[in-house]
Design a protein around this motif. Sequence first.
Motif, PDB file in Angstrom:
ATOM      1  N   THR A 190      97.779 -19.781  29.998  1.00 25.33           N
ATOM      2  CA  THR A 190      96.395 -19.360  29.760  1.00 25.33           C
ATOM      3  C   THR A 190      96.276 -18.732  28.385  1.00 25.33           C
ATOM      4  O   THR A 190      97.063 -17.854  28.024  1.00 25.33           O
ATOM      5  CB  THR A 190      95.939 -18.345  30.819  1.00 25.33           C
ATOM      6  N   LEU A 191      95.311 -19.194  27.622  1.00 27.27           N
ATOM      7  CA  LEU A 191      94.991 -18.619  26.318  1.00 27.27           C
ATOM      8  C   LEU A 191      93.729 -17.787  26.461  1.00 27.27           C
ATOM      9  O   LEU A 191      92.699 -18.275  26.949  1.00 27.27           O
ATOM     10  CB  LEU A 191      94.773 -19.721  25.283  1.00 27.27           C
ATOM     11  N   TYR A 192      93.793 -16.526  26.032  1.00 20.77           N
ATOM     12  CA  TYR A 192      92.624 -15.647  26.032  1.00 20.77           C
ATOM     13  C   TYR A 192      92.116 -15.518  24.596  1.00 20.77           C
ATOM     14  O   TYR A 192      92.906 -15.330  23.668  1.00 20.77           O
ATOM     15  CB  TYR A 192      92.994 -14.261  26.561  1.00 20.77           C
ATOM     16  N   VAL A 193      90.793 -15.585  24.435  1.00 21.14           N
ATOM     17  CA  VAL A 193      90.184 -15.451  23.113  1.00 21.14           C
ATOM     18  C   VAL A 193      88.967 -14.539  23.219  1.00 21.14           C
ATOM     19  O   VAL A 193      88.120 -14.706  24.104  1.00 21.14           O
ATOM     20  CB  VAL A 193      89.751 -16.815  22.527  1.00 21.14           C
ATOM     21  N   ALA A 194      88.878 -13.581  22.303  1.00 25.01           N
ATOM     22  CA  ALA A 194      87.753 -12.640  22.276  1.00 25.01           C
ATOM     23  C   ALA A 194      86.569 -13.236  21.520  1.00 25.01           C
ATOM     24  O   ALA A 194      86.742 -13.824  20.450  1.00 25.01           O
ATOM     25  CB  ALA A 194      88.182 -11.330  21.624  1.00 25.01           C
ATOM     26  N   GLU A 195      85.391 -13.059  22.081  1.00 26.41           N
ATOM     27  CA  GLU A 195      84.137 -13.444  21.422  1.00 26.41           C
ATOM     28  C   GLU A 195      83.492 -12.184  20.855  1.00 26.41           C
ATOM     29  O   GLU A 195      83.067 -11.310  21.609  1.00 26.41           O
ATOM     30  CB  GLU A 195      83.203 -14.123  22.422  1.00 26.41           C
ATOM     31  N   SER A 196      83.448 -12.073  19.519  1.00 27.12           N
ATOM     32  CA  SER A 196      82.909 -10.866  18.885  1.00 27.12           C
ATOM     33  C   SER A 196      81.607 -11.125  18.145  1.00 27.12           C
ATOM     34  O   SER A 196      81.210 -10.348  17.287  1.00 27.12           O
ATOM     35  CB  SER A 196      83.948 -10.270  17.921  1.00 27.12           C
ATOM     36  N   GLY A 197      80.916 -12.192  18.503  1.00 29.84           N
ATOM     37  CA  GLY A 197      79.680 -12.548  17.818  1.00 29.84           C
ATOM     38  C   GLY A 197      78.570 -11.528  17.950  1.00 29.84           C
ATOM     39  O   GLY A 197      77.614 -11.532  17.165  1.00 29.84           O
ATOM     40  N   SER A 198      78.667 -10.609  18.927  1.00 37.01           N
ATOM     41  CA  SER A 198      77.634  -9.579  19.067  1.00 37.01           C
ATOM     42  C   SER A 198      77.645  -8.600  17.910  1.00 37.01           C
ATOM     43  O   SER A 198      76.732  -7.775  17.788  1.00 37.01           O
ATOM     44  CB  SER A 198      77.820  -8.822  20.387  1.00 37.01           C
ATOM     45  N   PHE A 211      91.279 -19.857  28.705  1.00 37.85           N
ATOM     46  CA  PHE A 211      91.417 -21.306  28.604  1.00 37.85           C
ATOM     47  C   PHE A 211      92.771 -21.708  29.182  1.00 37.85           C
ATOM     48  O   PHE A 211      93.813 -21.234  28.724  1.00 37.85           O
ATOM     49  CB  PHE A 211      91.338 -21.763  27.150  1.00 37.85           C
ATOM     50  N   ASP A 212      92.755 -22.571  30.172  1.00 37.24           N
ATOM     51  CA  ASP A 212      94.004 -23.108  30.696  1.00 37.24           C
ATOM     52  C   ASP A 212      94.504 -24.192  29.746  1.00 37.24           C
ATOM     53  O   ASP A 212      93.730 -25.053  29.303  1.00 37.24           O
ATOM     54  CB  ASP A 212      93.794 -23.690  32.095  1.00 37.24           C
ATOM     55  N   CYS A 213      95.801 -24.146  29.428  1.00 39.54           N
ATOM     56  CA  CYS A 213      96.384 -25.059  28.442  1.00 39.54           C
ATOM     57  C   CYS A 213      97.568 -25.795  29.051  1.00 39.54           C
ATOM     58  O   CYS A 213      98.305 -25.247  29.877  1.00 39.54           O
ATOM     59  CB  CYS A 213      96.878 -24.296  27.216  1.00 39.54           C
ATOM     60  N   ASP A 214      97.773 -27.034  28.596  1.00 34.70           N
ATOM     61  CA  ASP A 214      99.000 -27.721  28.952  1.00 34.70           C
ATOM     62  C   ASP A 214     100.057 -27.473  27.876  1.00 34.70           C
ATOM     63  O   ASP A 214      99.818 -26.753  26.910  1.00 34.70           O
ATOM     64  CB  ASP A 214      98.747 -29.216  29.179  1.00 34.70           C
ATOM     65  N   GLU A 215     101.231 -28.070  28.046  1.00 36.14           N
ATOM     66  CA  GLU A 215     102.340 -27.789  27.130  1.00 36.14           C
ATOM     67  C   GLU A 215     102.069 -28.271  25.714  1.00 36.14           C
ATOM     68  O   GLU A 215     102.646 -27.747  24.758  1.00 36.14           O
ATOM     69  CB  GLU A 215     103.623 -28.423  27.671  1.00 36.14           C
ATOM     70  N   ALA A 216     101.195 -29.247  25.548  1.00 34.50           N
ATOM     71  CA  ALA A 216     100.869 -29.769  24.226  1.00 34.50           C
ATOM     72  C   ALA A 216      99.739 -28.990  23.563  1.00 34.50           C
ATOM     73  O   ALA A 216      99.331 -29.330  22.444  1.00 34.50           O
ATOM     74  CB  ALA A 216     100.488 -31.244  24.321  1.00 34.50           C
ATOM     75  N   GLY A 217      99.235 -27.963  24.241  1.00 32.90           N
ATOM     76  CA  GLY A 217      98.166 -27.166  23.663  1.00 32.90           C
ATOM     77  C   GLY A 217      96.782 -27.710  23.922  1.00 32.90           C
ATOM     78  O   GLY A 217      95.813 -27.258  23.296  1.00 32.90           O
ATOM     79  N   ASN A 218      96.661 -28.648  24.829  1.00 28.54           N
ATOM     80  CA  ASN A 218      95.349 -29.189  25.164  1.00 28.54           C
ATOM     81  C   ASN A 218      94.639 -28.278  26.155  1.00 28.54           C
ATOM     82  O   ASN A 218      95.252 -27.781  27.105  1.00 28.54           O
ATOM     83  CB  ASN A 218      95.484 -30.593  25.757  1.00 28.54           C
ATOM     84  N   ILE A 219      93.353 -28.055  25.924  1.00 27.88           N
ATOM     85  CA  ILE A 219      92.554 -27.194  26.780  1.00 27.88           C
ATOM     86  C   ILE A 219      92.083 -27.993  27.988  1.00 27.88           C
ATOM     87  O   ILE A 219      91.457 -29.047  27.845  1.00 27.88           O
ATOM     88  CB  ILE A 219      91.349 -26.628  26.008  1.00 27.88           C
ATOM     89  N   VAL A 220      92.375 -27.485  29.181  1.00 25.04           N
ATOM     90  CA  VAL A 220      92.006 -28.219  30.391  1.00 25.04           C
ATOM     91  C   VAL A 220      90.987 -27.467  31.247  1.00 25.04           C
ATOM     92  O   VAL A 220      90.480 -28.018  32.214  1.00 25.04           O
ATOM     93  CB  VAL A 220      93.263 -28.543  31.234  1.00 25.04           C
TER      94      VAL A 220
END
Length: 303
Positions: A190-198, A211-220
């Motif tokens: 799992t990749l976590y990313v912060a949204e700071s657009g506010s 974001f769930d990721c596979d071993e190749a870095g693809n977002i699923v």
Amino acid sequence: MTQVDNLYQIDDPRFRALIQPNAHLRQLTTGYEWTEGPVWFADHQLLLFSDIPSERIMRLTLDGQVSVFRNGSDYANGNTRDRQGRLVTCQHGTRSVTRTEPDGSRTVIADSYQGKRLNSPNDVIAQSNGAIWFTDPTYGILSDYEGYQAEPEQPSRNVYRVDPATGQLEAKITDFTQPNGLVFSPDEKTLYVAESGSSHDPDVPSVIRAFDCDEAGNIVDDRVFATIDKGLPDGIRVDVSGNLWSSAADGIHCFGADGTRLGKIMVPEVVANLCFGGPRANRIFITATTSVYSIGVSIRGGM
């Protein structure tokens, strides 16, 4: 919700096992313009952190000695270490991600995508397979304070991955308003990313996405993991149990792996970023506006 000595806010009983009731929040050094990018070097027992507007990366040792690691840092922001232990840095001034070699020279990892300059790389992490991931909002080109004012060349603010074998750059996530801090779960699924657009648009939710990721870095898969109720999320980290610790306007917010907020560590300045470090990786170093703080906890840091 339980307030403990104005230092801890306990929202879930699980938080009590992660904190030390007798620990103190210590201000280690102060007098900076905007501290960011803390990274711990366990082999040297020291912390590096950025003071973005002053174009410096600073060095802080466990005995409290502070010195300049790099002047003329090109408005360095986020820092990490790659799997060879080398410093990897996001530089607003050059709109690039660089690696510091053992001889002190800097190698450019990424500075353009599809023939156009990046916006201003902000935060960066290294996966165990050697892949480098970084966020590319526009903060460093919005004014001359943290970089050089310029019009963005990229049509979106992306999360990028640098392939460990080929060095090829690929935009993996393209729908953020302003992507900021990022971190993987301990199992790197799992990749976590912060949204700071506010920061510039109050209509943008202050959330951390997962974001769930596979071993190749693809977002699923993609979902909202957590919401910050004070300010916005900037730098984020995980511990070895998969809890996520996020910067916020009132301190550090801790979330369980299920997204439940467990509690807060209150800090007297707006927190930009944090990292785990110390001899046993159970001390949190906090870059907060003009200062760097630390506090001991009962859990070791993950990535």
